[in-house]
Design an enzyme around this catalytic site. Sequence first.
Site: not given
Length: 156
Positions: A37, A80
């Site tokens: 990710s 993230k």
Amino acid sequence: MVLKFLRRFTTGTVALYCVGHTISKHVGELLICSGPSMHPTCQDGELILAERLSVKFDNIQVGDIVGCINPQKPKELLCKRIVGKEGDPITSHLLPSGRVPIGHVFLQGDNTPVSTDSRHFGPVPEGLVQIRLSLRIWPLERAGWVNDRWFWDKSN
């Protein structure tokens, strides 16, 4: 003689554990990245030093890569990028007001096609943010700062 050695060994081991635990819970820790990710910024198997002082001093900013507790799987840590903080405008079907709610951050992976992030589970309470990624240590050819801002630097 053996008993004296065991006592010293046990005392030293306990002291070392306590110091290590205190540092990892209040200052920072080493992380091993996994998953696609955050590619190409963070790749599988990279060793990254993450610090907690930015979180403690409420100095997390848009653009920082953070580790937060996964709101869907609380035993998992997600890495993230913060793309919005409270009050920031964000286009998402999960935000009817079009703004990040008070006390929340909006997180997104750099590799958006494969990232499960705030676009899927909504804004995340700031209390779930645990660490800020700072320095890539391994592999050596990619070693360097992940974030070039110090924890005390309030400028964005």
